[in-house]
Design a protein around this motif. Structure first.
Motif, PDB file in Angstrom:
ATOM      1  N   THR A   1       0.857  -1.190   0.000  1.00  0.00           N
ATOM      2  CA  THR A   1       0.000   0.000   0.000  1.00  0.00           C
ATOM      3  C   THR A   1       0.888   1.233   0.000  1.00  0.00           C
ATOM      4  N   TRP A   2       0.657   2.130  -0.968  1.00  0.00           N
ATOM      5  CA  TRP A   2       1.465   3.336  -1.117  1.00  0.00           C
ATOM      6  C   TRP A   2       0.528   4.516  -1.360  1.00  0.00           C
ATOM      7  N   GLN A   3       0.578   5.489  -0.425  1.00  0.00           N
ATOM      8  CA  GLN A   3      -0.302   6.654  -0.501  1.00  0.00           C
ATOM      9  C   GLN A   3      -1.762   6.221  -0.648  1.00  0.00           C
ATOM     10  N   GLU A   4      -2.156   5.300   0.229  1.00  0.00           N
ATOM     11  CA  GLU A   4      -3.524   4.781   0.306  1.00  0.00           C
ATOM     12  C   GLU A   4      -3.976   4.085  -0.988  1.00  0.00           C
ATOM     13  N   GLU A   5      -3.002   3.639  -1.752  1.00  0.00           N
ATOM     14  CA  GLU A   5      -3.317   2.926  -2.993  1.00  0.00           C
ATOM     15  C   GLU A   5      -2.494   1.631  -3.043  1.00  0.00           C
ATOM     16  N   GLU A   6      -3.135   0.538  -3.493  1.00  0.00           N
ATOM     17  CA  GLU A   6      -2.427  -0.730  -3.614  1.00  0.00           C
ATOM     18  C   GLU A   6      -1.654  -0.757  -4.932  1.00  0.00           C
ATOM     19  N   ILE A   7      -0.344  -1.027  -4.807  1.00  0.00           N
ATOM     20  CA  ILE A   7       0.502  -1.081  -6.006  1.00  0.00           C
ATOM     21  C   ILE A   7       1.341  -2.358  -5.956  1.00  0.00           C
ATOM     22  N   ILE A   8       1.953  -2.693  -7.081  1.00  0.00           N
ATOM     23  CA  ILE A   8       2.891  -3.827  -7.145  1.00  0.00           C
ATOM     24  C   ILE A   8       4.300  -3.266  -7.081  1.00  0.00           C
ATOM     25  N   PHE A   9       4.991  -3.612  -6.005  1.00  0.00           N
ATOM     26  CA  PHE A   9       6.354  -3.136  -5.794  1.00  0.00           C
ATOM     27  C   PHE A   9       7.326  -4.204  -6.319  1.00  0.00           C
ATOM     28  N   THR A  10       8.234  -3.776  -7.175  1.00  0.00           N
ATOM     29  CA  THR A  10       9.142  -4.721  -7.841  1.00  0.00           C
ATOM     30  C   THR A  10      10.587  -4.340  -7.605  1.00  0.00           C
ATOM     31  N   THR A  11      11.382  -5.326  -7.203  1.00  0.00           N
ATOM     32  CA  THR A  11      12.834  -5.134  -7.109  1.00  0.00           C
ATOM     33  C   THR A  11      13.507  -6.105  -8.081  1.00  0.00           C
ATOM     34  N   ILE A  12      14.565  -5.615  -8.720  1.00  0.00           N
ATOM     35  CA  ILE A  12      15.248  -6.403  -9.752  1.00  0.00           C
ATOM     36  C   ILE A  12      16.748  -6.425  -9.444  1.00  0.00           C
ATOM     37  N   ARG A  13      17.316  -7.622  -9.485  1.00  0.00           N
ATOM     38  CA  ARG A  13      18.744  -7.788  -9.196  1.00  0.00           C
ATOM     39  C   ARG A  13      19.423  -8.437 -10.396  1.00  0.00           C
ATOM     40  N   ASP A  14      20.543  -7.899 -10.804  1.00  0.00           N
ATOM     41  CA  ASP A  14      21.312  -8.436 -11.931  1.00  0.00           C
ATOM     42  C   ASP A  14      22.028  -9.719 -11.491  1.00  0.00           C
ATOM     43  N   ILE A  15      21.668 -10.841 -12.108  1.00  0.00           N
ATOM     44  CA  ILE A  15      22.305 -12.126 -11.773  1.00  0.00           C
ATOM     45  C   ILE A  15      22.950 -12.746 -13.033  1.00  0.00           C
ATOM     46  N   ASN A  16      23.303 -11.889 -13.983  1.00  0.00           N
ATOM     47  CA  ASN A  16      23.772 -12.415 -15.269  1.00  0.00           C
ATOM     48  C   ASN A  16      25.030 -13.278 -15.131  1.00  0.00           C
ATOM     49  N   ASP A  17      26.023 -12.811 -14.362  1.00  0.00           N
ATOM     50  CA  ASP A  17      27.257 -13.583 -14.217  1.00  0.00           C
ATOM     51  C   ASP A  17      26.980 -14.934 -13.563  1.00  0.00           C
ATOM     52  N   GLN A  18      26.159 -14.893 -12.522  1.00  0.00           N
ATOM     53  CA  GLN A  18      25.818 -16.120 -11.802  1.00  0.00           C
ATOM     54  C   GLN A  18      25.037 -17.082 -12.703  1.00  0.00           C
ATOM     55  N   LYS A  19      24.050 -16.545 -13.442  1.00  0.00           N
ATOM     56  CA  LYS A  19      23.210 -17.371 -14.309  1.00  0.00           C
ATOM     57  C   LYS A  19      24.019 -17.934 -15.479  1.00  0.00           C
ATOM     58  N   THR A  20      24.891 -17.110 -16.052  1.00  0.00           N
ATOM     59  CA  THR A  20      25.727 -17.576 -17.162  1.00  0.00           C
ATOM     60  C   THR A  20      26.632 -18.714 -16.718  1.00  0.00           C
ATOM     61  N   ALA A  21      27.226 -18.555 -15.538  1.00  0.00           N
ATOM     62  CA  ALA A  21      28.087 -19.612 -15.000  1.00  0.00           C
ATOM     63  C   ALA A  21      27.279 -20.879 -14.733  1.00  0.00           C
ATOM     64  N   GLU A  22      26.057 -20.701 -14.241  1.00  0.00           N
ATOM     65  CA  GLU A  22      25.174 -21.836 -13.969  1.00  0.00           C
ATOM     66  C   GLU A  22      24.805 -22.575 -15.254  1.00  0.00           C
ATOM     67  N   ILE A  23      24.493 -21.811 -16.316  1.00  0.00           N
ATOM     68  CA  ILE A  23      24.149 -22.411 -17.607  1.00  0.00           C
ATOM     69  C   ILE A  23      25.339 -23.166 -18.168  1.00  0.00           C
TER      70      ILE A  23
END
Length: 273
Positions: A76-98
């Motif tokens: 809830t943000w300013q009395e309104e329901e919103i979708i809060f999104t956080t994004i983390r760069d995992i490219n090096d980790q994912k590439t190594a995993e692949i």
């Protein structure tokens, strides 16, 4: 989009926020992502569930793709329901995993090919490490050992076989390691009440760097060949004895014949004179 921070602008190389389409997902999504699956995740978040997923993204201003970890939750943000999104760069980790998964898959395929080859060779074959513990064996070795690979793997000869059989299979292992060259060992392997003669060709196993990590061996059953050789030896001994006896039996009458021949020659010579 209600708001976006500078970190995300830099992460996605967004130069002009106004140029983005209404759907941020479509603008910054790499090919191959499932939009249907994304909508289902949004519905879960809207229903109050927090979701985490990996997303193959692309940068806005250049053709570069990378992997990110996304967390979405309803707040809830300013009395309104919103979708809060956080994004983390995992490219090096994912590439190594692949890459790791690809290598693991390739290795599994190579091991499957190797095992198929080993199992279709009609001789018992084994591989041990430098401590004499079995790494792998083929199906024919399992039959010879009366054990499965699971029961054999990681064990030494003395933990699997009787004392005499263990001595045969372990014989010259240390010499193969120290001299780093193939060596052949011959002996009798007892399987229940049956005894079989084997010629075991042992050779060093080296990795791609040339470092020795174990011993390989191919067991050749030479029981029939050994029996044929023994029969040949017996026949040769009989032949030698026969020739020796014949030589002895012929020598005595030959002396008499030669004596009579000399006497006849003398008489012929005397009558001529």
């Amino acid at each position: 989009i209600l708001d976006i921070n500078r970190t995300m602008l830099e992460m996605f190389a967004i130069e002009d926020l106004e140029s983005l389409d209404v759907s941020l997902l479509r603008d910054l999504s790499a090919s191959g992502n499932s939009f249907k699956g994304f909508r289902e995740l949004l519905m879960k978040v809207a229903a109050g569930e927090e979701v985490n997923f990996e997303w193959h993204a692309k940068k806005q201003s250049r053709a570069e793709q990378f992997w990110v970890q996304v967390n979405m939750r309803k707040v809830t943000w300013q009395e309104e329901e919103i979708i809060f999104t956080t994004i983390r760069d995992i490219n090096d980790q994912k590439t190594a995993e692949i890459e790791r998964d690809y290598v693991k898959h390739s290795l599994a395929k190579s091991e499957a090919y190797l095992q198929a080859i080993l199992d279709n060779v009609s001789k018992p074959i084994f591989c041990k490490d430098v401590n004499g513990r079995y790494l792998t064996v083929n199906r024919h070795f399992e039959v010879m050992a009366r054990s499965t690979l699971v029961e054999i793997e990681g064990k030494s000869d003395r933990e699997i076989f009787s004392e005499n059989n263990a001595e045969l299979l372990a014989d010259k292992d240390l010499a193969v390691i120290e001299q780093a060259k193939p060596i052949e060992v011959e002996g009798v392997f007892t399987n229940g009440e049956e005894e079989r003669s084997f010629l075991i060709s042992k050779y060093p196993l080296c990795d791609e760097r040339g470092e020795l990590f174990g011993i390989g061996g191919i067991c050749t059953d030479i029981t029939s060949l050994k029996a044929a050789y023994n029969e040949l030896e017996k026949a040769n001994a009989v032949k030698t004895a026969f020739l020796a006896n014949m030589s002895h039996e012929l020598r005595t009458p030959m002396h008499s014949i030669l004596s009579f021949a000399r006497l006849a020659v003398k008489r012929v010579g005397a009558s001529s004179s």
